[in-house]
Design a protein around this motif. Sequence first.
Motif, short mmCIF file in Angstrom:
data_model
loop_
_atom_site.label_atom_id
_atom_site.label_comp_id
_atom_site.label_asym_id
_atom_site.label_seq_id
_atom_site.Cartn_x
_atom_site.Cartn_y
_atom_site.Cartn_z
N MET A 1 54.85 24.75 59.36
CA MET A 1 55.38 25.91 58.52
C MET A 1 56.53 26.49 59.16
N SER A 2 57.52 26.95 58.18
CA SER A 2 58.78 27.50 58.73
C SER A 2 58.49 28.79 59.69
N ALA A 3 59.51 29.05 60.49
CA ALA A 3 59.27 30.25 61.47
C ALA A 3 59.17 31.63 60.73
N ASN A 4 59.84 31.52 59.68
CA ASN A 4 60.12 32.70 58.93
C ASN A 4 58.99 32.93 57.93
N ALA A 5 57.99 32.12 57.96
CA ALA A 5 56.94 32.14 56.61
C ALA A 5 55.68 32.64 57.30
N GLU A 6 54.92 33.58 56.70
CA GLU A 6 53.68 34.06 56.97
C GLU A 6 52.76 33.82 55.82
N LEU A 7 51.51 33.77 56.37
CA LEU A 7 50.13 33.99 55.20
C LEU A 7 49.72 35.36 54.92
N GLN A 8 49.42 35.58 53.87
CA GLN A 8 48.95 36.72 53.51
C GLN A 8 47.49 36.55 52.46
N PHE A 9 46.59 37.00 52.98
CA PHE A 9 45.42 37.09 52.18
C PHE A 9 45.15 38.06 51.04
N THR A 10 44.63 37.78 49.87
CA THR A 10 44.49 38.59 49.03
C THR A 10 43.51 38.20 47.86
N ASP A 11 43.59 38.68 46.84
CA ASP A 11 42.67 38.00 45.71
C ASP A 11 43.30 37.78 44.42
N GLY A 12 42.44 37.35 43.39
CA GLY A 12 43.01 36.82 42.01
C GLY A 12 43.67 38.05 41.14
N ARG A 13 43.72 39.18 41.67
CA ARG A 13 44.48 40.49 41.07
C ARG A 13 45.76 40.71 41.51
N ASP A 14 46.18 40.13 42.44
CA ASP A 14 47.57 40.28 43.18
C ASP A 14 48.40 39.70 42.11
N GLU A 15 49.80 40.66 41.85
CA GLU A 15 50.56 40.22 41.09
C GLU A 15 51.59 39.07 41.38
N HIS A 16 51.73 38.90 43.06
CA HIS A 16 52.29 37.92 43.37
C HIS A 16 51.94 36.44 43.08
#
Length: 158
Positions: A1-16
Amino acid sequence: MSANAELQFTDGRDEHFAALCRELDETLNVLVGGEEQRAHYKQFNTLDPIHDVVLVLEAGQPVACGGYKLYEPGTAEIKRVFCKPEYQGRGYGRAVIIALEQRAAAQGYTRLILETGNMLEAAMKLYASLGFTRIENYGQYRCMPKSVCMEKRLDTTL
């Protein structure tokens, strides 16, 4: 994965997540020849029941996603895995699946299942490279010849 990438956990209601899923739907429409070709599948791809989602953010912008929902006790169903075309080849799809596997195992799931399409060769190769194997079509996909279903047993001792 790219150095300027990050993982974010959320749920199915997330607009992104919802925005990436709309882009996924548009991409699938192009691949299969229009939304009407996917009409039967749409009912199985609502975002509400997806309780665990991972987003890949590059420079703060969402570029890839995937999630899972409870299918039956001990089994989670992977849903809505997508990477924007211009970000493909950076390992984001692989990172999404690995993050989902780890999260599901930590929550006590022992098996992951998923459905993909027989036209999505790159997706099938990715899943196979991560240890998923083809299984008989399950549930709502039983009578859908263009569906390909896969599973992976999880090691919950980690």
